[in-house]
Design a protein around this motif. Structure first.
Motif, PDB file in Angstrom:
ATOM      1  N   ARG A 205       0.834  -1.207   0.000  1.00  0.00           N
ATOM      2  CA  ARG A 205       0.000   0.000   0.000  1.00  0.00           C
ATOM      3  C   ARG A 205       0.873   1.262   0.000  1.00  0.00           C
ATOM      4  NH1 ARG A 205      -4.832   1.111   4.394  1.00  0.00           N
ATOM      5  NH2 ARG A 205      -5.171   3.304   3.912  1.00  0.00           N
ATOM      6  N   ILE A 209       1.258   4.296  -2.819  1.00  0.00           N
ATOM      7  CA  ILE A 209       1.137   5.717  -2.480  1.00  0.00           C
ATOM      8  C   ILE A 209       2.359   6.481  -2.965  1.00  0.00           C
ATOM      9  CG2 ILE A 209       1.077   7.343  -0.543  1.00  0.00           C
ATOM     10  CD1 ILE A 209      -0.683   5.328   0.929  1.00  0.00           C
ATOM     11  N   HIS A 212       2.210   7.371  -6.356  1.00  0.00           N
ATOM     12  CA  HIS A 212       1.072   8.267  -6.593  1.00  0.00           C
ATOM     13  C   HIS A 212      -0.136   7.525  -7.158  1.00  0.00           C
ATOM     14  CE1 HIS A 212       3.705  11.625  -5.685  1.00  0.00           C
ATOM     15  NE2 HIS A 212       4.564  11.196  -6.617  1.00  0.00           N
ATOM     16  N   ASP A 214      -2.664   6.429  -5.470  1.00  0.00           N
ATOM     17  CA  ASP A 214      -3.371   6.409  -4.189  1.00  0.00           C
ATOM     18  C   ASP A 214      -4.772   6.986  -4.300  1.00  0.00           C
ATOM     19  OD1 ASP A 214      -2.550   8.954  -4.711  1.00  0.00           O
ATOM     20  OD2 ASP A 214      -1.924   9.425  -2.663  1.00  0.00           O
ATOM     21  N   THR A 215      -5.375   6.838  -5.467  1.00  0.00           N
ATOM     22  CA  THR A 215      -6.752   7.320  -5.631  1.00  0.00           C
ATOM     23  C   THR A 215      -7.703   6.399  -4.863  1.00  0.00           C
ATOM     24  OG1 THR A 215      -7.057   6.007  -7.626  1.00  0.00           O
ATOM     25  CG2 THR A 215      -6.246   8.257  -7.910  1.00  0.00           C
ATOM     26  N   MET A 219      -7.298   2.406  -3.729  1.00  0.00           N
ATOM     27  CA  MET A 219      -6.938   2.083  -2.351  1.00  0.00           C
ATOM     28  C   MET A 219      -8.115   1.544  -1.541  1.00  0.00           C
ATOM     29  SD  MET A 219      -3.816   2.686  -2.628  1.00  0.00           S
ATOM     30  CE  MET A 219      -3.375   2.301  -0.948  1.00  0.00           C
ATOM     31  N   SER A 263      -2.469  12.440   3.268  1.00  0.00           N
ATOM     32  CA  SER A 263      -3.428  11.819   2.356  1.00  0.00           C
ATOM     33  C   SER A 263      -4.841  12.024   2.880  1.00  0.00           C
ATOM     34  CB  SER A 263      -3.114  10.330   2.212  1.00  0.00           C
ATOM     35  OG  SER A 263      -3.939   9.736   1.250  1.00  0.00           O
ATOM     36  N   LEU A 266      -7.898  10.615   0.848  1.00  0.00           N
ATOM     37  CA  LEU A 266      -8.039   9.167   0.978  1.00  0.00           C
ATOM     38  C   LEU A 266      -8.602   8.799   2.345  1.00  0.00           C
ATOM     39  CD1 LEU A 266      -7.583   6.362  -0.219  1.00  0.00           C
ATOM     40  CD2 LEU A 266      -5.238   6.455   0.655  1.00  0.00           C
TER      41      LEU A 266
END
Length: 673
Positions: A205, A209, A212, A214-215, A219, A263, A266
């Motif tokens: 994970r 991230i 990048h 990490d949308t 995720m 983040s 997220l």
């Protein structure tokens, strides 16, 4: 397809129950969900409905335990490790053994292994249920944290013990020494494997991230799949899948805390998603209890008409025994909870005893019992489910009645009316600041609209006031366009087309179809137009739209130019309307909601007209800058009010929290557009 339809009905029942719980907030939501299940049981389609036991362990229990793990404070858990281990492992094992032997004494025909299975099922506690019961009470912080940590691991203890008891029932052999050895292997093996898998998954994970990727669309599904993968791998390895999932959740919780500031988008999506999933799964379990109770009771009556009353008595006796065990275990310092004196220790022990609420996990474990044993129907399955249901209901009912007499009620330092008034003052201050410093900024109106959304306005929309405000705006537009036409600032055609758009805006935002129809007749029958020349130009324009392709291209070019002229034409009326609405917002605190609706209508129209040739990046940058300035002004305002003692520190904290949330959400939403 039938199964999908039945599950959708379960989810619908959960939603309806949650709506009722909002209305009847004095009743624990679990009772309302059970009632919803009883209503569903009347439908013929549910007469023979059963979910496979494996589904409960994989789809419900593992997901709920993972979610509990990732929302548990590891530092608090390690600080209270001795107390947590004593309650969730030592007391859990003793409770299982005591409940098993007593059940076997009361019902000698029930095999000892199945009696231990019953003990394993009704041992786990539910801190979430305790929180819902004590939401309006002041529970000592150390007591509540103890209950949360205990429920995290005694669930795993109960599930491991249940698996061992079922294995003994299948083989027909029970060895205490072997069972203890298996318990240690399965229990600690699950912890170790969960730690390894959790670190590996979190590493993946973090890698995503750093790349990048990490949308939320990547995720969130990745995290939702995690408990399923970990549970299946752990079960294949012969260790506790539930404990592995819990430990993996703890590691995910650590990683989320590290990324909380970097983040934020997220975090918001992830937390919201898990809250919904947890709420739905918890609700489904209680709906299933209500759905299954009638058939369980009918089956018990078929077996023995007196068994229902015997099992009811067994449920009451077992609840009393487990409650007494919890009291003496903490009062005799087998599990230490910080207290200043013996009186406080006694009070904490009573709260701990009554807070041994059994909920989702207990019920899910009961439903996870196999349907068959050695090729035959699982013996005493209905009996165990019924006793578990009785224990759950009593454990919910008793603290609901008793704890209000033992715990003080929460007293808010401020009322909702004071919070609403303070929030309104805060917003007015920020809006006034933006109007004073940036009166000519195009973005200022949008920012003021966003700030206005922070208000908490009670009551319904006053349609009469809304129509009056729209009428005033339309008259202001018409007067401004007339003045511009007389000063030769715009052409007859632009004036005519602009007023047609204006009339469409008024019609669109009316509150009823009848009002829209009346306005439509009024505007069309009156044949409002600024000149015969304008009507002639409009007629030529429409004729061009029906001509051959070469002329159509020319028409499209003129059409684009026309709408650019419209945007230029709209600038002055929009400024007049914005000034009027802003002034009304400051001077009249009674029509805030109606003014906000009118503002949004004109802001949206302005955005559509100007978006074709304005620089969007410059607009967003300017809007972000103004928003940051406005939020800083709100923080400064609150700080000054707290310093002057006009706002209490509690009221100020509530307002600060509101600003932080709004700043995060509004700025993020602007960046996503």
């Amino acid at each position: 397809m039938d199964t999908v339809f039945l599950v959708l009905l379960l989810i619908a029942a959960v939603i309806i129950a949650n709506i009722f719980s909002w209305k009847f907030d004095k009743i624990p939501v679990a009772f309302i969900q059970i009632a919803a299940g009883l209503v569903l049981s009347l439908l013929p389609i549910y007469n023979h409905f059963e979910l496979e036991p494996e589904i409960f362990l994989l789809v419900i229990i593992s997901v709920l335990m993972f979610n509990d793990g990732q929302h548990t404070s590891l530092s608090r858990l390690t600080h209270q490790f001795g107390t947590t281990f004593s309650l969730s492992v030592e007391l859990a094992i003793i409770s299982i053994l005591v409940v098993g032997f007593i059940t076997h004494l009361i019902i000698p025909s029930m095999p000892l292994a199945l009696a231990f299975a019953l003990g394993a099922i009704i041992t786990p506690t539910d801190a979430v249920a305790v929180s819902s019961i004590t939401s309006n009470m002041l529970v000592p912080t150390n007591v509540m944290s103890t209950l949360e940590n205990e429920s995290l691991f005694n669930d795993a203890s109960g599930i491991v013990a249940l698996n061992l008891a079922i294995a003994a029932a299948i083989t027909g052999q029970f060895s205490l020494l072997n069972s203890i050895g298996n318990f240690v292997y399965v229990f600690f093996g699950g912890i170790i494997l969960g730690g390894i898998l959790g670190a590996f998954i979190v590493g993946i994970r973090l890698k995503l991230i750093n790349m990048h990727v990490d949308t939320p669309s990547v995720m969130v599904p990745f995290t939702i799949l995690t408990p399923f993968v970990v549970y299946l791998i752990a079960e294949a390895a012969g260790v506790s899948g539930i404990l592995a999932v819990v430990v993996t959740g703890l590691i995910h919780g650590i990683q989320q805390n590290r990324l909380r500031l970097t983040s934020s988008r997220l975090q918001i999506v992830m937390n919201s998603t898990w809250q919904v999933i947890s709420s739905i799964l918890n609700g489904i379990v209680f709906v299933l209890l209500g759905l299954s109770l009638p058939s369980v009771i009918i089956n018990l009556h078929k077996h023995d008409t007196s068994s229902v009353f015997i099992l009811l008595g067994v449920g009451v006796v077992l609840y009393v025994i487990m409650t007494a065990l919890r009291y003496f275990w903490t009062n005799w310092d087998f599990a230490r909870i910080r207290a200043w004196d013996k009186k406080e220790k006694h009070a904490n022990s009573i709260v701990i005893a009554y807070s041994g609420v059994h909920g989702t996990i207990t019920l899910a474990m009961a439903f996870s019992l196999p349907l068959t044993l050695n090729g035959q129907p699982f013996p005493y399955r209905n009996d165990i489910i019924f006793v578990a249901a009785i224990v759950i209901l009593i454990s919910l009912l008793v603290p609901t009645i008793a704890l209000p007499f033992l715990l003080p009620h929460q007293v808010n330092k401020f009322t909702e009316e004071e919070l609403t008034a303070a929030k309104g003052q805060m917003v007015d201050e920020a809006i006034s600041s933006i109007q004073t410093r940036h009166s000519n900024s195009i973005s200022a109106s949008q920012v003021i609209n966003i700030l206005d959304g922070q208000r908490t306005v009670a009551g319904n929309i006053d349609k009469t006031k809304l129509n009056i405000i729209f009428d005033n705006c339309f008259e202001l537009e018409q007067q401004t366009i007339n003045d511009m036409l007389q000063n030769n600032e715009i052409s007859d055609l632009n004036a005519d087309l602009y007023m047609r758009v204006s009339r469409r805006t008024i019609i669109q935002y009316q509150q009823s179809n009848w009002q829209r129809f009346v306005l439509f007749l009024k505007f069309n029958l009156s044949k409002v137009s600024f000149s015969k020349k304008a009507r002639k130009q409009r007629k030529i324009f429409h004729q061009m739209a029906r001509q051959k392709p070469d002329n159509r291209q020319e028409m499209l070019k003129r059409n684009k130019e026309m709408w650019q002229q419209m945007a230029i034409t709209e600038k002055k009326p929009y400024e007049k309307i914005t000034s009027y609405l802003n002034q009304s917002l400051i001077n009249d605190g009674k029509n805030n909601r109606e003014i906000s609706i009118v503002r949004r209508a004109y802001d949206e129209r302005h955005r559509r007209l100007t978006s074709s040739f304005n620089s969007r990046d410059d607009f967003e940058a300017d809007q972000n800058e103004l928003l940051i300035e406005a939020f800083q002004q709100e923080n400064t305002y609150i700080q000054s009010k707290i310093a002057s003692k006009e706002f209490s520190s509690e009221l100020g904290s509530a307002l600060y929290e509101q600003i932080s949330t709004d700043q995060l959400v509004y700025l993020q939403s602007l960046n996503e557009e």
